[in-house]
Motif scaffolding. Structure first.
Motif, PDB file in Angstrom:
ATOM      1  N   PRO A  53     118.837  71.658  54.005  1.00 51.74           N
ATOM      2  CA  PRO A  53     119.619  70.698  53.228  1.00 51.74           C
ATOM      3  C   PRO A  53     120.290  69.659  54.122  1.00 51.74           C
ATOM      4  CG  PRO A  53     120.578  72.906  53.132  1.00 51.74           C
ATOM      5  CD  PRO A  53     119.272  73.041  53.804  1.00 51.74           C
ATOM      6  N   ARG A  54     120.215  68.407  53.683  1.00 53.08           N
ATOM      7  CA  ARG A  54     120.812  67.306  54.432  1.00 53.08           C
ATOM      8  C   ARG A  54     122.327  67.416  54.534  1.00 53.08           C
ATOM      9  NH1 ARG A  54     119.076  61.982  54.331  1.00 53.08           N
ATOM     10  NH2 ARG A  54     116.840  61.791  54.548  1.00 53.08           N
ATOM     11  N   GLU A  55     122.923  68.106  53.534  1.00 52.25           N
ATOM     12  CA  GLU A  55     124.388  68.152  53.488  1.00 52.25           C
ATOM     13  C   GLU A  55     124.959  68.726  54.778  1.00 52.25           C
ATOM     14  OE1 GLU A  55     122.490  69.125  50.858  1.00 52.25           O
ATOM     15  OE2 GLU A  55     122.929  67.297  49.750  1.00 52.25           O
ATOM     16  N   LEU A  56     124.219  69.680  55.375  1.00 49.84           N
ATOM     17  CA  LEU A  56     124.706  70.317  56.606  1.00 49.84           C
ATOM     18  C   LEU A  56     124.894  69.288  57.711  1.00 49.84           C
ATOM     19  CD1 LEU A  56     122.498  73.513  56.587  1.00 49.84           C
ATOM     20  CD2 LEU A  56     124.932  73.339  56.107  1.00 49.84           C
ATOM     21  N   GLU A  57     123.884  68.384  57.842  1.00 46.59           N
ATOM     22  CA  GLU A  57     124.020  67.377  58.882  1.00 46.59           C
ATOM     23  C   GLU A  57     125.101  66.381  58.539  1.00 46.59           C
ATOM     24  OE1 GLU A  57     119.782  67.293  58.269  1.00 46.59           O
ATOM     25  OE2 GLU A  57     119.927  65.639  59.686  1.00 46.59           O
ATOM     26  N   GLU A  58     125.173  66.082  57.228  1.00 42.32           N
ATOM     27  CA  GLU A  58     126.163  65.083  56.842  1.00 42.32           C
ATOM     28  C   GLU A  58     127.561  65.564  57.170  1.00 42.32           C
ATOM     29  OE1 GLU A  58     124.500  64.327  53.043  1.00 42.32           O
ATOM     30  OE2 GLU A  58     123.106  62.969  54.040  1.00 42.32           O
ATOM     31  N   ALA A  59     127.773  66.874  56.974  1.00 39.44           N
ATOM     32  CA  ALA A  59     129.065  67.439  57.360  1.00 39.44           C
ATOM     33  C   ALA A  59     129.293  67.234  58.860  1.00 39.44           C
ATOM     34  CB  ALA A  59     129.095  68.923  57.019  1.00 39.44           C
ATOM     35  N   ALA A  60     128.246  67.418  59.631  1.00 39.51           N
ATOM     36  CA  ALA A  60     128.363  67.258  61.077  1.00 39.51           C
ATOM     37  C   ALA A  60     128.641  65.810  61.447  1.00 39.51           C
ATOM     38  CB  ALA A  60     127.090  67.741  61.765  1.00 39.51           C
ATOM     39  N   PHE A  61     127.989  64.873  60.729  1.00 44.82           N
ATOM     40  CA  PHE A  61     128.228  63.448  60.993  1.00 44.82           C
ATOM     41  C   PHE A  61     129.697  63.121  60.775  1.00 44.82           C
ATOM     42  CE2 PHE A  61     123.628  62.433  59.711  1.00 44.82           C
ATOM     43  CZ  PHE A  61     123.207  62.519  61.020  1.00 44.82           C
ATOM     44  N   ILE A  62     130.231  63.674  59.670  1.00 46.01           N
ATOM     45  CA  ILE A  62     131.621  63.377  59.336  1.00 46.01           C
ATOM     46  C   ILE A  62     132.545  63.917  60.429  1.00 46.01           C
ATOM     47  CG2 ILE A  62     133.459  63.999  57.706  1.00 46.01           C
ATOM     48  CD1 ILE A  62     131.133  63.727  55.556  1.00 46.01           C
ATOM     49  N   ASP A  63     132.135  65.069  61.009  1.00 53.10           N
ATOM     50  CA  ASP A  63     132.934  65.627  62.106  1.00 53.10           C
ATOM     51  C   ASP A  63     132.688  64.899  63.418  1.00 53.10           C
ATOM     52  OD1 ASP A  63     133.967  67.373  60.365  1.00 53.10           O
ATOM     53  OD2 ASP A  63     132.667  69.058  60.902  1.00 53.10           O
ATOM     54  N   GLY A  64     131.889  63.816  63.379  1.00 53.29           N
ATOM     55  CA  GLY A  64     131.736  62.992  64.574  1.00 53.29           C
ATOM     56  C   GLY A  64     130.547  63.327  65.430  1.00 53.29           C
ATOM     57  N   CYS A  65     129.555  63.958  64.827  1.00 51.03           N
ATOM     58  CA  CYS A  65     128.361  64.323  65.578  1.00 51.03           C
ATOM     59  C   CYS A  65     127.374  63.143  65.569  1.00 51.03           C
ATOM     60  CB  CYS A  65     127.725  65.538  64.915  1.00 51.03           C
ATOM     61  SG  CYS A  65     126.825  66.578  66.016  1.00 51.03           S
ATOM     62  N   THR A  66     126.678  62.925  66.671  1.00 46.53           N
ATOM     63  CA  THR A  66     125.629  61.897  66.679  1.00 46.53           C
ATOM     64  C   THR A  66     124.356  62.473  66.050  1.00 46.53           C
ATOM     65  OG1 THR A  66     124.822  62.616  68.808  1.00 46.53           O
ATOM     66  CG2 THR A  66     126.506  60.895  68.817  1.00 46.53           C
ATOM     67  N   PRO A  67     123.407  61.609  65.631  1.00 49.24           N
ATOM     68  CA  PRO A  67     122.168  62.147  65.036  1.00 49.24           C
ATOM     69  C   PRO A  67     121.452  63.126  65.956  1.00 49.24           C
ATOM     70  CG  PRO A  67     122.318  59.789  64.647  1.00 49.24           C
ATOM     71  CD  PRO A  67     123.478  60.144  65.519  1.00 49.24           C
ATOM     72  N   ILE A  68     121.394  62.794  67.264  1.00 47.90           N
ATOM     73  CA  ILE A  68     120.728  63.709  68.194  1.00 47.90           C
ATOM     74  C   ILE A  68     121.490  65.024  68.279  1.00 47.90           C
ATOM     75  CG2 ILE A  68     120.149  64.046  70.632  1.00 47.90           C
ATOM     76  CD1 ILE A  68     118.271  62.119  69.573  1.00 47.90           C
ATOM     77  N   GLY A  69     122.817  64.912  68.289  1.00 46.54           N
ATOM     78  CA  GLY A  69     123.640  66.117  68.326  1.00 46.54           C
ATOM     79  C   GLY A  69     123.405  66.976  67.099  1.00 46.54           C
ATOM     80  N   ALA A  70     123.312  66.339  65.923  1.00 51.38           N
ATOM     81  CA  ALA A  70     123.069  67.090  64.683  1.00 51.38           C
ATOM     82  C   ALA A  70     121.705  67.752  64.728  1.00 51.38           C
ATOM     83  CB  ALA A  70     123.165  66.147  63.483  1.00 51.38           C
TER      84      ALA A  70
END
Lengths: 318, 325
Positions: free
Chosen positions: A207-224
C-alpha cells in the motif's frame, strides 16, 4: 428429482475412496516423472563393468547365478571420484585439492557469474520496479511493454551481435577489460526484463499509504524505497535473485559462444565437454549430471514458495 | 467511503507536491531509477536486435559488408532446409504442446482436490523444471544409448516398437506420408518431444493450478446440486473460467518451444539426418556452424516476428483477464 440425486450410499463410498484414488494416481505420475532422475542416480553409482553390460541392468544386484540379492549389490563412487578427482595436497586447507576441471574451474566461474549477475539484477530490477510501480510518467506503459517485447528476440539472434561485440571489445584492448565482465553484463541483460515485471508486481501489492506516512515524516523517495518498500517486497526481490541465479547456473549457449578462454568457461560447457570426453564412461557423465544439478535442486526445494509465487505472478500478469 | 477516497486523494497530492518541490534529482527520479536497467537492456537486447535487422540486408564480401536488399530472405525462405525445418518445428510444437497441456491439466486437476500431501507433490513435480536443459538432454540421452541405455531393451523390443523404432539418435527418419511434411515424425522427434515436455510440464501445471484455485467453489457445488456430472462441471464451468490462463500457458509453451535449443543441442543435435532440425537449431547451424551471418539474421528476423506476435497476444489475453477479474 429423486432419481437425479446420487444415491447417498454410493456417494458416501465415493467420497471415502476418492482421496485414496487421487493419491494413488499422483504417486504413479510422480514415479513416472522421477524415472529419468532415478535411473541417472542408479547409473552414477555403478561401476564401469556394470554400465557396459548387455542387456543393461537397472541395479547391479544380481549374483553369479543371475538372481537378485541385496548382499550382491555392487555400488561404487568411481564416477564421482573421476568428476571431482581429489588429489592429496598438504598445502591446501582441507588436505586435498580438487583437480577435476569441473570443480577446480567451471564451478567457481559459474558461481561468480551467477552471484554477480543476480546481485545486479536484484538492485536494478528493484530500482526500475519502483519507478514503474509508483510513478506515472509519460511513456510508462509503452516502456514496460517494450521491455517485455524485447525478450521476443530469439536468444541466438542476440548472440550473433553479441559475438561480434565480444570480438570487437577483445580487439579494442580496453585496460581492465575482462571477458567475465562482458558475460555478466549479458546475463544481467537477459534476466532483467522478466525480473522487472516480477518486482513491479510485488511492489504494486504494497500500500502506498505506508510510504506517504514516511514522506510526511520527512523521508526522501529513495529513503522510503530502502526503508519501507524493500523490506516489505523482499519475497519478490529474492525471487528475482533466485530466478536469475538458477537461470545463469543453467545457461549454456551464451557462455559457450561468448567465452573464448577455457579457464573462464561455465559448468554447462563443462557438462557438454564431458559428453565428448567420456563417451563410454556413462557413470562419469551421470555422476557429473547429479553433482551439477543437485545445488539448484536443493536451492529450489528450500525456497520453493518464493519461486511459485513469483512464477505465477510474473507469468499471468506479464 | 467518499471521505476516505478524498483523504487518499489529498495525501497523494501532498506527496506529489513534495516531490515536485524537491531538487532536480528528485523531480527526475523515475528517470534515474530506470537508467541502469535501460542502459543494460539497450546494450544487450535492443542494439543486438537492430543489428540483426541491419545484418539481414547485408552480405559479407571479403572484409566488407554489402547491402543486398532482400536477397538473404529470398535465399533463406527458398531453401529446402528452411521448408523442411518449418515442418519439423510444426510437428515438434504441436506434439509438445498437446502432450504438455494434457498432462499438466490432468495433474493440476488432481492436485486441486486439496490433498494433504499436495505441497510435497508439487515440489517433486517441479524438480525437472529446475534441472538445466543441457543436463536433461544428457540424462535422456543416457537412457537410450544403443545396447547400454537403460531404456534400450524396451525400445528395441520388436513387439512393443516395430523395427525402426529403436536407438533414437542413429535411426533414419521414416518416409513421410504427406509429401513435404515430416509426418509421421522420426522416433527421435517423439523422444525430443517427450524430453521437452518433461521440462515444461511443471511450470504449466503450476499456472493451471493457480487458476483452478480461483474458481469459486460455490459455483461448482451448486452445479453438482443441480445434477451436473464431474465431466460436465469441467467442460462447462472449470475450463471456461481458466481459459485465459490456458491461453497464456499455450503462448508460453510456444515461445519456449520456438526458442529452446539446449535440449536439441545435447539430445539429438538435429539428427538423425535433419529429422529434428527445428528452426532454432537451423539458426544455430547457419549462423555459428557455417558462419553465414546474413542468412542467419534473415531467419532470426522471421522467428522474432513470430515471438513478438505471441508476446503481444499474451499481453492482450492477460489484460482481458485482469478486466474480468
Amino acid at each position: 428429482m429423486q432419481a437425479s440425486l446420487p444415491s447417498s450410499q454410493g456417494y458416501a463410498a465415493r467420497k471415502r475412496l476418492q482421496p485414496w484414488l487421487t493419491n494413488g494416481a499422483m504417486i504413479v505420475i510422480i514415479a513416472l516423472l522421477m524415472l529419468p532422475i532415478a535411473l541417472t542416480l542408479s547409473t552414477s553409482f555403478k561401476r564401469e563393468r556394470d554400465v557396459l553390460r548387455k542387456p543393461p541392468v537397472l541395479v547391479p544386484c544380481d549374483g553369479p547365478d543371475g538372481r537378485f540379492s541385496l548382499s550382491e549389490c555392487r555400488f561404487d563412487i568411481e564416477g564421482y571420484e573421476r568428476v571431482i578427482a581429489p588429489r592429496s595436497n598438504p598445502n591446501s586447507l582441507l588436505g586435498f585439492s580438487l583437480t577435476g576441471r569441473m570443480f577446480s574451474t567451471y564451478v567457481p566461474n559459474t558461481l561468480l557469474y551467477a552471484f554477480a549477475s543476480s546481485a545486479l539484477v536484484f538492485v536494478f530490477s528493484g530500482l526500475a520496479g519502483y519507478a514503474f510501480s509508483r510513478y506515472r510518467f509519460c511513456g510508462r506503459r509503452a516502456l514496460m511493454v517494450a521491455i517485455l517485447a524485447i525478450t521476443g528476440i530469439p536468444l541466438l539472434t542476440n548472440l550473433l551481435a553479441l559475438y561480434q561485440m565480444a570480438v570487437d571489445l577483445r580487439k579494442a584492448g580496453i585496460p581492465g577489460y575482462d571477458e567475465r565482465m562482458f558475460i555478466i553484463a549479458v546475463y544481467v541483460g537477459f534476466q532483467l526484463p522478466f525480473s522487472v515485471w516480477i518486482v513491479k508486481g510485488f511492489f504494486d501489492t504494497i500500500p502506498r499509504e505506508l510510504e506517504e506516512a514516511a514522506f510526511i515524516d520527512g523521508c526522501t523517495p529513495i529513503g522510503a524505497l530502502w526503508r519501507i518498500v524493500v523490506p516489505l517486497a523482499m519475497p519478490g526481490l529474492l525471487a528475482a535473485f533466485l530466478l536469475c541465479f538458477v537461470n545463469v547456473w543453467n545457461e549454456f549457449i551464451a557462455g559457450y559462444l561468448l567465452i573464448t578462454k577455457r579457464d573462464l568457461r561455465t559448468v554447462m560447457f563443462g557438462m557438454y565437454d564431458f559428453l565428448s570426453q567420456n563417451i563410454i564412461n556413462y557413470q562419469v557423465v551421470a555422476a557429473a549430471c547429479v553433482l551439477i544439478a543437485a545445488p539448484v535442486v536443493i536451492l529450489f526445494l528450500f525456497t520453493r514458495k518464493t519461486f511459485f509465487q513469483a512464477l505465477t505472478e510474473g507469468a499471468i500478469k506479464g | 467511503m467518499a471521505t476516505q477516497a478524498q483523504a487518499a486523494n489529498t495525501t497523494t497530492r501532498t506527496t506529489s507536491r513534495r516531490i515536485r518541490q524537491g531538487s532536480f534529482f528528485n523531480q527526475t527520479l523515475p528517470f534515474w531509477l530506470l537508467l541502469p536497467t535501460l542502459l543494460i537492456i539497450a546494450a544487450i537486447q535492443f542494439y543486438p536486435g537492430f543489428y540483426s535487422i541491419w545484418l539481414s540486408f547485408q552480405e559479407r564480401q571479403g572484409a566488407v559488408w554489402n547491402f543486398v536488399g532482400l536477397r538473404n530472405f529470398e535465399r533463406m525462405f527458398g531453401s529446402a532446409a528452411f521448408r523442411e525445418s518449418v515442418g519439423h518445428t510444426a510437428v515438434f510444437l504441436i506434439g509438445y504442446i498437446v502432450v504438455t497441456m494434457a498432462a499438466s491439466l490432468i495433474i493440476a486437476l488432481l492436485l486441486n482436490r486439496k490433498l494433504k500431501l499436495g505441497g510435497v507433490y508439487i515440489s517433486l513435480i517441479f524438480i525437472p523444471w529446475v534441472i538445466a536443459d543441457v543436463i536433461a538432454g544428457l540424462v535422456f540421452g543416457l537412457l537410450v544409448v544403443p545396447d547400454y541405455g537403460l531404456l534400450s531393451p524396451i525400445l528395441s523390443n520388436p513387439t512393443l516398437f516395430p523395427p525402426n523404432g529403436l536407438s533414437i539418435p542413429s535411426d533414419p527418419a521414416p518416409r513421410p506420408w504427406i509429401q513435404g511434411f515430416p509426418f509421421p515424425p522420426a522416433p527421435a522427434m517423439y523422444y525430443l518431444i517427450l524430453a521437452t515436455s518433461w521440462r515444461a510440464l511443471p511450470f504449466v501445471t503450476l499456472l493451471i493450478l493457480a487458476a483452478l484455485k480461483t474458481v469459486p467453489q460455490e459455483i461448482v457445488e451448486s452445479a453438482r446440486m443441480d445434477g451436473a456430472s464431474g465431466a460436465q462441471v469441467l467442460r462447462f464451468i472449470t475450463l471456461p473460467l481458466i481459459l485465459p490462463t490456458l491461453v497464456v500457458a499455450l503462448f508460453n509453451l510456444m515461445l519456449g518451444g520456438m526458442n529452446g535449443i539446449g535440449l536439441v543441442f545435447t539430445l539429438t543435435r538435429g539428427g538423425p539426418g535433419t529429422a529434428t532440425e527445428v528452426l532454432s537449431f537451423l539458426l544455430y547451424t547457419i549462423g555459428f556452424g557455417r558462419l553465414e551471418f546474413g542468412r542467419a539474421a534473415a531467419l532470426s528476423v522471421f522467428i522474432a516476428a513470430i515471438n513478438l506476435a505471441l508476446i503481444m497476444l499474451t499481453l492482450r489475453v492477460s489484460r482481458t483477464e485482469e478486466r474480468v477479474a
